[in-house]
Structure formats: C-alpha cells, structure tokens
Motif scaffolding. Structure first.
Motif, short mmCIF file in Angstrom:
data_model
loop_
_atom_site.label_atom_id
_atom_site.label_comp_id
_atom_site.label_asym_id
_atom_site.label_seq_id
_atom_site.Cartn_x
_atom_site.Cartn_y
_atom_site.Cartn_z
N ASN A 76 0.80 -1.22 0.00
CA ASN A 76 0.00 0.00 0.00
C ASN A 76 0.84 1.28 0.00
O ASN A 76 0.31 2.37 -0.07
N SER A 77 2.15 1.15 0.11
CA SER A 77 3.04 2.31 -0.01
C SER A 77 4.48 1.83 -0.13
O SER A 77 4.78 0.67 0.19
N ALA A 78 5.35 2.73 -0.54
CA ALA A 78 6.77 2.40 -0.55
C ALA A 78 7.29 2.32 0.88
O ALA A 78 8.22 1.58 1.17
N THR A 79 6.68 3.09 1.77
CA THR A 79 7.07 3.03 3.18
C THR A 79 6.85 1.61 3.69
O THR A 79 7.74 1.03 4.34
N SER A 80 5.69 1.03 3.38
CA SER A 80 5.42 -0.36 3.78
C SER A 80 6.45 -1.30 3.17
O SER A 80 6.93 -2.23 3.82
N TYR A 102 19.98 12.01 3.35
CA TYR A 102 19.29 12.94 2.46
C TYR A 102 18.20 12.18 1.71
O TYR A 102 18.34 11.81 0.55
N THR A 103 17.10 11.97 2.40
CA THR A 103 16.01 11.17 1.86
C THR A 103 14.77 11.42 2.68
O THR A 103 14.80 12.09 3.71
N MET A 104 13.68 10.86 2.22
CA MET A 104 12.42 10.95 2.94
C MET A 104 12.55 10.13 4.24
O MET A 104 13.24 9.11 4.25
N SER A 105 11.92 10.58 5.30
CA SER A 105 12.16 10.00 6.64
C SER A 105 11.97 8.49 6.71
O SER A 105 12.67 7.80 7.47
N GLU A 174 17.60 -0.97 -1.98
CA GLU A 174 17.70 0.19 -2.86
C GLU A 174 16.35 0.92 -2.86
O GLU A 174 15.36 0.38 -3.34
N ASP A 175 16.34 2.12 -2.33
CA ASP A 175 15.12 2.94 -2.33
C ASP A 175 15.07 3.69 -3.67
O ASP A 175 15.77 4.68 -3.88
N THR A 176 14.23 3.17 -4.55
CA THR A 176 14.13 3.71 -5.92
C THR A 176 12.84 4.49 -6.11
O THR A 176 12.37 4.68 -7.23
N ALA A 177 12.27 4.96 -4.99
CA ALA A 177 10.99 5.69 -5.06
C ALA A 177 11.06 6.85 -6.05
O ALA A 177 10.07 7.19 -6.68
N GLN A 178 12.25 7.44 -6.18
CA GLN A 178 12.37 8.63 -7.03
C GLN A 178 13.02 8.33 -8.39
O GLN A 178 13.21 9.25 -9.18
N ALA A 179 13.36 7.08 -8.64
CA ALA A 179 14.13 6.81 -9.86
C ALA A 179 13.61 5.67 -10.72
O ALA A 179 14.39 4.91 -11.30
N PHE A 198 9.86 0.72 -4.95
CA PHE A 198 9.28 1.77 -5.80
C PHE A 198 8.06 2.36 -5.10
O PHE A 198 7.38 1.66 -4.34
N SER A 199 7.76 3.61 -5.39
CA SER A 199 6.59 4.26 -4.80
C SER A 199 5.56 4.59 -5.88
O SER A 199 5.91 4.96 -7.00
N LEU A 200 4.30 4.47 -5.50
CA LEU A 200 3.21 4.86 -6.40
C LEU A 200 2.35 5.92 -5.71
O LEU A 200 1.14 5.96 -5.91
N ASN A 201 2.97 6.74 -4.86
CA ASN A 201 2.17 7.79 -4.23
C ASN A 201 1.95 8.94 -5.21
O ASN A 201 2.63 9.08 -6.23
N TYR A 202 0.99 9.74 -4.90
CA TYR A 202 0.50 10.82 -5.76
C TYR A 202 1.59 11.74 -6.31
O TYR A 202 1.47 12.30 -7.39
N HIS A 203 2.68 11.90 -5.57
CA HIS A 203 3.71 12.86 -5.99
C HIS A 203 4.78 12.26 -6.91
O HIS A 203 5.64 12.97 -7.40
N LYS A 204 4.72 10.95 -7.13
CA LYS A 204 5.78 10.31 -7.89
C LYS A 204 5.51 10.33 -9.40
O LYS A 204 4.43 10.74 -9.83
N HIS A 205 6.48 9.84 -10.18
CA HIS A 205 6.35 9.85 -11.65
C HIS A 205 5.01 9.26 -12.09
O HIS A 205 4.32 9.80 -12.93
#
Ligand SMILES: *Cc1c(COP(=O)(O)O)cnc(C)c1O
Length: 431
Positions: A76-80, A102-105, A174-179, A198-205
């Motif tokens: 349900n999230s990249a955090t999970s 230097y990343t999201m908490s 590897e946190d690839t939420a932004q890449a 990977f992240s699929l939250n509203y702010h991502k690609h």
C-alpha cells in the motif's frame, strides 16, 4: 525592472499546467474493478488469495517483467515496502544499517521498526547519493545492511556499493521511489541491490494515489516480503515453517494493495517510459538555457547511467553569484506562479530538499519506542555531521520540478525569464 520580491510585476501570473498522468485508461481500469465487486480479495490465512487478487497479481507479474526482476511484491506504499524489506533481510535489535541522511524520513525509520540503528553516511557532492567511501568508514562489526537512495532520480554508485557489500557480507536495500526507469548499464535502478523499492504515491512519476512495489531476485526474500505484507504469524504454521530462524521478524502487518490501486498502477506502468523520456527532454531544454548562468551547475549524471528527474537538482555557487542561494531563489520564486494540483501556495522551486534526517527530533533526542532501540547503541546523533549533505542542503542545492510533463517550451521559457530577470536586477537584492 523592479523585481517581484520588491513589489514589481511577476514574470508570469498564469499557473503552470498541472501534472496529471491519470486518463481514460485508468478510468476504465477502475470501472472494471468496481463492476467486478472485488475491490480486494486478499486473505490473511493460508489460501490461494493469500497472494492477493487478479489485478494485484497481474501488476506484480507486469512490474517484474518490465524492470527485469524475478519477483515483484506490491504493497500500500513504498514506506510499507521499506518496512517489509528491512524485516525480510533479517535486521535484529542493535544491528546497524548504513543509510543516506538525504532522503524521505521513512527510509531510515524502517530500520527503527525492527530495532535497528540507523547509521548515517555522507552523500556524494555530484550525485547526492550515498558516498561509498563514507559508507566504508562507517562499517563496524554490527553493520548488517546498507539502504541506498536513488535520490532525485539518479542511480546510486552500485559499482562500489555492491563491492563493499560483498566484502563485508552486507545486504543492500535500494530505495528507488524517485528513480523508476533510471538505469545503470543495462539494469534498471531498483534491481541493483537485494531488494528494490518503488513508490506509487501521488507525488511520484506514476501513481495510484498510494502504493508501492518491492522487487527482488531472491525467492526467500520475496516470500518474506509477502508474509510481512499479510499477517505473517497467522499463516506461518500452515506453511510448515517452524524453526526459530524462520520465525525471525515474522510479525505481520496489513500492507496490502487494493484491486483498484493495482488496476490503476498497471495502466500507469505503461506510461512510465514516455513520462520519464519527456522529463529528460525538458531537462535538456532547460539546461541548455540555464547553463548560461555561471553561478549554476547543471545536474551531473553518473557515467553509464540514465536519470529519471523526479527533481531537477542544480548547484548554486554563491561566490560566483555574489549573493546567497536563498535570497536569489526567493527572488526567482516571487517571479513565478503557484502551481495547481499541489499545495496552492507552492512554486515548484526550492532550496535544498529535506533537512539531513539525523537533525530530526527522534534522532537528536534518541526517543523512539521509549528508549528502544537507541538504548542498544551509544550513537549520539547530535555529534553527527555529514559535511557534504549539510553544505548542499543549507548552502548550495537548488531543486525544481519545472520539467514535469505538461510543461511546454513557452512555460519553460518563462522559468528561464524569471532567472534572467533576477540576475539582470541582482543589485536590487544584494545586501
Ligand atoms: C516518496 C518516497 C518514499 C515513500 O513513498 P510512499 O509510497 O509515500 O510511502 C520513500 N523514499 C523516498 C526516497 C521517497 O521519495
């Protein structure tokens, strides 16, 4: 010409176009799920549906196929995904995990959930990712893993990080939420470590509102990710797991993705390539113009890699500009309109990113679950100083999102005009 910060007329009043990747394809996908009545078929007991519904499984198959990974596990999230990944690789109380500040908490708090101790290593000056040299300096007998972040859309230095991990027997998340869609050599970012996120939250690609996917080539890690996602302890007996080792970290959660999000994500994945390629074209257009400013250094892309440009990072040289970064950027921001589909008050330009994570109260005060897990370590986060990270954040880094698909050449020209106007009238704001 009077600058907008001093009460002059803005370069542009009309808002920039919104970034919206959702279209008819997603609409139809959602309707398909709604009409089926099956919004999620996950079951937290040992059953075929333990692995999720039709859309979830289809997404996972397509995701693994697209990125060239053996297994994909949606959540349900990249955090999970990060939380599950730290559990899956077997982090135990007191284990140290080296992570970028230097990343999201969530990248670092995932470590705390399993009682691990985040050890912050500095970032690279050119690419803002974990600096392998500092990672090596931070390794102790307690180090078990590295979490590297492909920050802003650029790939981490896996040539060296993988080597270090091998020498010291460390796992890499590897946190690839932004890449998403960035590559190193012929491999996609996210597939370079033991588990990629990977992240699929509203702010991502690409997005499904909320969502995330973890990928791995390791069957055992994939199994553990699926267990932690879905009430592990409720099914372990049924799977025949019994030994103490196999039970380790198998406290389960409900990190499951719904069929609606999975169906949307499947459509979004089809758009990823074009969306990233448009970002690259827009960055090339902007850089051609912005590089004429001597005080701005354009993004350096690591050799043999491609960038996804979640954010377009620039480095500001205050000596060349004769003014500090924040005053300059505040002046440029004042020339530009706010953008809709985000916080109304936001201009998509800022200085720095998030402050180095070790500055957050949880680390400074060493209070998490009461004294746990910090009490297991004598690390004093008030004494930590990642020099490069702090210099980038507080003095040099400029970040913007004016390369988002939807921006056309005229829109980007207005951005450049704002920089030009401030530069031509710089004496108005020089102290
Ligand atoms: C967005 C982001 C996350 C968290 O993603 P969610 O899907 O919102 O949980 C983690 N790490 C990085 C680097 C991110 O940018």
């Amino acid at each position: 010409m009077k600058l907008a910060v001093n009460g002059g007329k803005k370069v542009r009043e009309k808002p920039f176009p919104a970034y919206n990747t959702i279209g008819q394809e997603e609409e139809e996908a959602v309707l398909r799920v709604l009409r089926s009545g099956k919004l999620s078929t996950f079951l937290g007991t040992w059953h075929n549906d333990f692995f999720g519904g039709y859309e979830v499984r289809a997404l996972e198959e397509e995701w693994a196929d697209f990125f060239g990974a053996k297994y994909a596990v949606s959540m349900n999230s990249a955090t999970s995904c990060l939380f599950a990944a730290v559990g899956a690789i077997g982090i135990n109380p007191g284990d140290e995990v080296i992570v970028s500040p230097y990343t999201m908490s969530a990248t670092a708090s995932a470590i705390l959930l399993y009682g691990g101790i985040p050890v912050f290593a500095d970032i690279e000056e050119d690419y803002f990712c974990l600096d392998p040299k500092d990672v090596e300096r931070k390794i102790t007998s307690k180090t078990k893993a590295i979490i590297t972040v492909d920050i802003f859309g650029g790939v981490s230095d896996f040539e060296n990080l993988s080597q270090i991990a091998k020498e010291h027997n460390l796992k890499i998340i590897e946190d690839t939420a932004q890449a998403p869609y960035a590559k190193l050599g012929d491999k996609f970012a996210g597939t370079l470590g033991d588990i990629g996120i990977f992240s699929l939250n509203y702010h991502k690609h690409i997005h499904s509102g909320e969502g995330g996917v973890a990928v791995t080539d390791d069957k055992e890690l994939a199994d553990k990710l699926r267990l932690i996602r879905n009430h592990a302890e409720a099914v372990l007996g049924a799977r025949g797991y019994s030994s103490k080792k196999e039970l380790n970290n198998m406290l389960g959660f409900n990190f499951r993705m719904t069929e609606v999000e999975a169906a949307i994500s499947r459509e979004q994945l089809k758009k990823l390539k074009t969306l990233v390629e448009t970002r690259r074209e827009n960055v090339a257009y902007l850089e051609e113009k912005l590089s004429s400013f001597q005080f701005l250094k354009m993004t350096k892309v690591r050799e043999n890699s491609t960038h996804s440009y979640y954010i377009h990072p620039l480095i500001f040289d205050e000596n060349k500009a004769g003014i500090d970064r924040n005053s300059f950027i505040d002046a440029v921001k004042a020339e530009l309109p706010r953008t809709i589909l985000r916080d109304e008050s936001e201009v998509l330009l800022s200085y720095g990113y998030v402050k180095p994570l070790y500055k957050l109260p949880i680390y400074q005060e060493r209070v998490c679950f009461g004294e746990y897990p910090f009490g297991l370590s004598d690390v004093d986060y008030t004494k930590i100083k990642c020099e490069v990270c702090e210099d980038m954040h507080y003095n040099k880094l400029v970040t913007h999102e004016f390369m988002r698909p939807g921006m056309d050449k005229d829109d980007m020209d207005d951005v450049v005009k704002a920089f030009e106007k401030v530069w031509e009238n710089i004496d108005e704001i020089r102290k």
